[in-house]
Design a protein around this motif. Structure first.
Motif, PDB file in Angstrom:
ATOM      1  N   ARG A 169       0.821  -1.213   0.000  1.00 55.04           N
ATOM      2  CA  ARG A 169       0.000   0.000   0.000  1.00 55.04           C
ATOM      3  C   ARG A 169       0.856   1.266   0.000  1.00 55.04           C
ATOM      4  N   ALA A 170       2.102   1.142   0.423  1.00 58.18           N
ATOM      5  CA  ALA A 170       3.030   2.277   0.355  1.00 58.18           C
ATOM      6  C   ALA A 170       4.394   1.735  -0.041  1.00 58.18           C
ATOM      7  N   ILE A 171       4.820   2.069  -1.252  1.00 55.28           N
ATOM      8  CA  ILE A 171       6.090   1.588  -1.767  1.00 55.28           C
ATOM      9  C   ILE A 171       6.892   2.748  -2.349  1.00 55.28           C
ATOM     10  N   LEU A 172       8.178   2.512  -2.511  1.00 53.19           N
ATOM     11  CA  LEU A 172       9.019   3.443  -3.246  1.00 53.19           C
ATOM     12  C   LEU A 172       9.421   2.811  -4.573  1.00 53.19           C
ATOM     13  N   GLU A 173       9.357   3.610  -5.626  1.00 50.35           N
ATOM     14  CA  GLU A 173       9.939   3.243  -6.903  1.00 50.35           C
ATOM     15  C   GLU A 173      11.263   3.997  -7.014  1.00 50.35           C
ATOM     16  N   LEU A 174      12.354   3.259  -7.171  1.00 56.33           N
ATOM     17  CA  LEU A 174      13.668   3.889  -7.177  1.00 56.33           C
ATOM     18  C   LEU A 174      14.659   3.026  -7.950  1.00 56.33           C
ATOM     19  N   PRO A 175      15.810   3.574  -8.298  1.00 54.93           N
ATOM     20  CA  PRO A 175      16.798   2.792  -9.040  1.00 54.93           C
ATOM     21  C   PRO A 175      17.237   1.565  -8.244  1.00 54.93           C
ATOM     22  N   PRO A 176      17.655   0.515  -8.921  1.00 55.76           N
ATOM     23  CA  PRO A 176      18.076  -0.713  -8.235  1.00 55.76           C
ATOM     24  C   PRO A 176      19.248  -0.461  -7.281  1.00 55.76           C
ATOM     25  N   PHE A 177      19.292  -1.249  -6.212  1.00 56.42           N
ATOM     26  CA  PHE A 177      20.373  -1.163  -5.233  1.00 56.42           C
ATOM     27  C   PHE A 177      20.568  -2.545  -4.615  1.00 56.42           C
ATOM     28  N   ASN A 178      21.770  -2.777  -4.106  1.00 57.04           N
ATOM     29  CA  ASN A 178      22.079  -4.082  -3.518  1.00 57.04           C
ATOM     30  C   ASN A 178      22.807  -3.990  -2.185  1.00 57.04           C
ATOM     31  N   SER A 179      22.889  -2.808  -1.631  1.00 58.93           N
ATOM     32  CA  SER A 179      23.549  -2.631  -0.343  1.00 58.93           C
ATOM     33  C   SER A 179      23.028  -1.356   0.306  1.00 58.93           C
ATOM     34  N   ALA A 180      23.359  -1.192   1.575  1.00 62.99           N
ATOM     35  CA  ALA A 180      22.949   0.032   2.269  1.00 62.99           C
ATOM     36  C   ALA A 180      23.570   1.268   1.630  1.00 62.99           C
TER      37      ALA A 180
END
Length: 225
Positions: A169-180
């Protein structure tokens, strides 16, 4: 630009107020098309570990940690942090792990932070949760967003799902990432896609708490690191 859909805040049966089995959470995430799922049980990483065993590519290990002043929402964790430590001690332990740190529902008067305590930790967090679908009033989210902008902090959003139908119900669309570190680098490019849940959804959590009290054998095993 390629983007992915990420749920930053959700719970399983390892939280005292949820009955969601890890398998059901993962299956629901796949069904609705989430690309990454950060599992953040209350004061436990048990659900996150269980979900990651089911789908290592989907799941990011996290925890929602109760400090003496309010809750912190962490991802890319390796070890569980105990509850009821001071905010600064909790932050220190999270930083030692290299975790990404947000602040859960900071302006929610029912479960948020006192402003003076929040100001003390701002230099040590990566983001604020600027939208939480379980907030009883949209005003709490609006105030969180305004506060984050005032202090130049990026925002995370989350469904705070305690039942599977809340997930996404609440998401972010953002560039891919694989670490903090990669998440820190792209978080300001995120686009929120959000909806509030009905206040009635809180009854599902009360039911879960009551059921676990009446039937303690249904509680999950203790977390493991």
């Amino acid at each position: 630009m390629q983007t992915i859909q990420v749920e930053f805040h959700c719970h399983t049966v390892y939280s005292k107020d949820s009955l969601v089995k890890p398998r059901d959470l993962v299956d629901k995430a796949r069904q609705i098309g989430l690309d990454r799922l950060i599992v953040t049980d209350h004061n436990s990483m048990g659900g996150a570990f269980a979900c990651k065993e089911i789908d290592p590519e989907l799941v990011i290990l996290g925890e929602e940690i109760m400090t003496t002043q309010g809750e912190l929402l962490a991802s890319f964790m390796t070890e569980e942090i105990p509850h009821d430590l001071s905010p600064m001690e909790t932050l220190r332990r999270l930083r030692e792990q290299g975790a990404f740190i947000s602040v859960s529902h900071p302006m929610d008067v029912h479960r948020g932070w006192k402003k003076e305590d929040l100001l003390k930790i701002l230099p040590h967090v990566d983001a604020l949760e600027t939208f939480n679908s379980r907030c009883m009033s949209a005003t709490y989210n609006e105030e969180a967003l305004a506060f984050a902008r005032e202090h130049n902090l990026p925002g995370t959003v989350g469904s705070d799902a305690h039942v599977t139908r809340e997930l996404g119900r609440a998401i972010l669309e953002l560039p891919p990432f694989n670490s903090a570190d990669e998440l820190r680098a792209v978080i300001r490019d995120a686009r929120p896609v959000v909806r509030l849940s009905s206040p009635a959804i809180h009854f599902t959590s009360r039911y879960a708490v009551l059921k676990k009290k009446l039937f303690p054998r249904q509680r999950p095993p203790k977390s493991r690191n």
